[in-house]
Design a protein around this motif. Sequence first.
Motif, PDB file in Angstrom:
ATOM      1  N   TYR A 186       0.815  -1.213   0.000  1.00 52.48           N
ATOM      2  CA  TYR A 186       0.000   0.000   0.000  1.00 52.48           C
ATOM      3  C   TYR A 186       0.853   1.269   0.000  1.00 52.48           C
ATOM      4  N   THR A 187       0.486   2.177  -0.889  1.00 51.70           N
ATOM      5  CA  THR A 187       1.138   3.474  -1.000  1.00 51.70           C
ATOM      6  C   THR A 187       0.180   4.555  -0.522  1.00 51.70           C
ATOM      7  N   GLU A 188       0.657   5.437   0.318  1.00 50.87           N
ATOM      8  CA  GLU A 188      -0.215   6.496   0.830  1.00 50.87           C
ATOM      9  C   GLU A 188      -0.755   7.349  -0.307  1.00 50.87           C
ATOM     10  N   ASN A 189      -2.024   7.717  -0.171  1.00 50.36           N
ATOM     11  CA  ASN A 189      -2.661   8.547  -1.196  1.00 50.36           C
ATOM     12  C   ASN A 189      -3.497   9.629  -0.525  1.00 50.36           C
ATOM     13  N   THR A 190      -4.526  10.112  -1.193  1.00 49.19           N
ATOM     14  CA  THR A 190      -5.306  11.229  -0.669  1.00 49.19           C
ATOM     15  C   THR A 190      -6.430  10.807   0.268  1.00 49.19           C
ATOM     16  N   THR A 191      -6.622   9.504   0.484  1.00 56.91           N
ATOM     17  CA  THR A 191      -7.700   9.020   1.350  1.00 56.91           C
ATOM     18  C   THR A 191      -7.265   9.023   2.813  1.00 56.91           C
ATOM     19  N   ASP A 192      -8.210   8.713   3.696  1.00 54.23           N
ATOM     20  CA  ASP A 192      -7.916   8.661   5.131  1.00 54.23           C
ATOM     21  C   ASP A 192      -7.267   7.344   5.550  1.00 54.23           C
ATOM     22  N   ILE A 193      -7.189   6.388   4.653  1.00 52.35           N
ATOM     23  CA  ILE A 193      -6.555   5.107   4.950  1.00 52.35           C
ATOM     24  C   ILE A 193      -5.042   5.268   4.842  1.00 52.35           C
ATOM     25  N   LYS A 194      -4.333   4.968   5.932  1.00 58.70           N
ATOM     26  CA  LYS A 194      -2.905   5.249   5.998  1.00 58.70           C
ATOM     27  C   LYS A 194      -2.071   3.969   5.987  1.00 58.70           C
ATOM     28  N   PRO A 195      -0.857   4.061   5.455  1.00 55.82           N
ATOM     29  CA  PRO A 195       0.033   2.906   5.470  1.00 55.82           C
ATOM     30  C   PRO A 195       0.642   2.688   6.857  1.00 55.82           C
ATOM     31  N   ASP A 196       1.062   1.455   7.098  1.00 58.38           N
ATOM     32  CA  ASP A 196       1.762   1.089   8.323  1.00 58.38           C
ATOM     33  C   ASP A 196       3.200   0.773   7.911  1.00 58.38           C
ATOM     34  N   LYS A 197       4.116   1.720   8.149  1.00 59.22           N
ATOM     35  CA  LYS A 197       5.489   1.556   7.674  1.00 59.22           C
ATOM     36  C   LYS A 197       6.164   0.329   8.284  1.00 59.22           C
ATOM     37  N   GLU A 198       5.937   0.100   9.568  1.00 61.94           N
ATOM     38  CA  GLU A 198       6.546  -1.053  10.224  1.00 61.94           C
ATOM     39  C   GLU A 198       6.069  -2.351   9.585  1.00 61.94           C
ATOM     40  N   LEU A 199       4.787  -2.413   9.279  1.00 65.55           N
ATOM     41  CA  LEU A 199       4.215  -3.612   8.657  1.00 65.55           C
ATOM     42  C   LEU A 199       4.733  -3.784   7.232  1.00 65.55           C
ATOM     43  N   ARG A 200       4.848  -2.690   6.507  1.00 65.31           N
ATOM     44  CA  ARG A 200       5.393  -2.758   5.151  1.00 65.31           C
ATOM     45  C   ARG A 200       6.844  -3.245   5.165  1.00 65.31           C
ATOM     46  N   ASP A 201       7.633  -2.717   6.092  1.00 63.68           N
ATOM     47  CA  ASP A 201       9.039  -3.136   6.192  1.00 63.68           C
ATOM     48  C   ASP A 201       9.133  -4.610   6.542  1.00 63.68           C
ATOM     49  N   TRP A 202       8.292  -5.048   7.461  1.00 60.30           N
ATOM     50  CA  TRP A 202       8.269  -6.471   7.847  1.00 60.30           C
ATOM     51  C   TRP A 202       7.911  -7.340   6.642  1.00 60.30           C
ATOM     52  N   PHE A 203       6.892  -6.929   5.886  1.00 59.73           N
ATOM     53  CA  PHE A 203       6.474  -7.717   4.725  1.00 59.73           C
ATOM     54  C   PHE A 203       7.597  -7.807   3.700  1.00 59.73           C
ATOM     55  N   GLN A 204       8.261  -6.713   3.452  1.00 59.69           N
ATOM     56  CA  GLN A 204       9.326  -6.711   2.456  1.00 59.69           C
ATOM     57  C   GLN A 204      10.475  -7.625   2.859  1.00 59.69           C
ATOM     58  N   ASP A 205      10.735  -7.738   4.148  1.00 61.51           N
ATOM     59  CA  ASP A 205      11.777  -8.650   4.632  1.00 61.51           C
ATOM     60  C   ASP A 205      11.290 -10.099   4.641  1.00 61.51           C
ATOM     61  N   GLU A 206      10.084 -10.292   5.133  1.00 62.54           N
ATOM     62  CA  GLU A 206       9.547 -11.639   5.348  1.00 62.54           C
ATOM     63  C   GLU A 206       9.124 -12.317   4.041  1.00 62.54           C
ATOM     64  N   TYR A 207       8.660 -11.522   3.084  1.00 60.61           N
ATOM     65  CA  TYR A 207       8.073 -12.110   1.877  1.00 60.61           C
ATOM     66  C   TYR A 207       8.806 -11.727   0.598  1.00 60.61           C
ATOM     67  N   ARG A 208      10.071 -11.391   0.729  1.00 62.22           N
ATOM     68  CA  ARG A 208      10.854 -11.108  -0.463  1.00 62.22           C
ATOM     69  C   ARG A 208      10.889 -12.314  -1.410  1.00 62.22           C
ATOM     70  N   TRP A 209      10.729 -13.514  -0.826  1.00 60.06           N
ATOM     71  CA  TRP A 209      10.760 -14.745  -1.626  1.00 60.06           C
ATOM     72  C   TRP A 209       9.612 -14.835  -2.620  1.00 60.06           C
ATOM     73  N   LEU A 210       8.569 -14.027  -2.432  1.00 58.35           N
ATOM     74  CA  LEU A 210       7.460 -14.052  -3.390  1.00 58.35           C
ATOM     75  C   LEU A 210       7.913 -13.635  -4.790  1.00 58.35           C
ATOM     76  N   GLU A 211       9.029 -12.942  -4.869  1.00 57.05           N
ATOM     77  CA  GLU A 211       9.551 -12.573  -6.183  1.00 57.05           C
ATOM     78  C   GLU A 211       9.908 -13.801  -7.004  1.00 57.05           C
TER      79      GLU A 211
END
Length: 228
Positions: A186-211
């Motif tokens: 998720y990328t932050e945009n103009t809506t009220d729904i906000k990203p969770d940077k910690e969760l994004r960082d965790w996903f990128q580390d944990e699920y890099r194998w999806l590539e």
Amino acid sequence: MMRYSVIEKKFPREILLLKATPCKWGKCSFCDYIHDNSMDINYINEVNLQALEQVTGEYGVLEIINSGNVFELPKETLEAIKKKVEELDIKKLFLEAHWIYRSRLQEMRDFFGVDIIYKTGLETFNESFREDVLKKGFNYKSLEELRGYFDSVCLMVGIKGQTKEMIKNDIKLALETFDHFTVNVYTENTTDIKPDKELRDWFQDEYRWLEQEKKCEVLWVNTDFGVG
């Protein structure tokens, strides 16, 4: 706005981001893509026909996305796509549709006369988060029912309120249920729904194998397909 690109990995294809009339669902709380929609049919068709001119048919596969659903593209645009499919001998289309269009999917198969992979923006299998927070409007009763309509789901990760457990379950179910799925960070945009940077960082580390997972395409940023 980039409206044409070529995807060369895993599922090689050309991709077009087209303009359309407003999304018939239009309630997703995180979506501001609908700002690309228009009620000016002539302008929509002008933009779309220019984008279509770039298609070469090199892979025999074309994906069409827009800020909503394929059913919201004007008739003239659909006819131009069909003409291009026939001229270039394109054998397969990737199209997008919301759950509300599930009873109409055969219409596009009949219209284009080629193999169609239907993608849908489910975002998460977690019903509470999907419906109470993201306002997606998917009331399927079982995974079998969902899979009976759609060939691929688009998931979204890294949103405030989402949890690691939700994401782990989403990836597990997608791998077990579908032959193709997409994960959007998720990328932050103009809506009220906000990203969770910690969760994004965790996903990128944990699920890099999806590539390397043949079923999955990951958009680490929302323009990774080259359009947007």
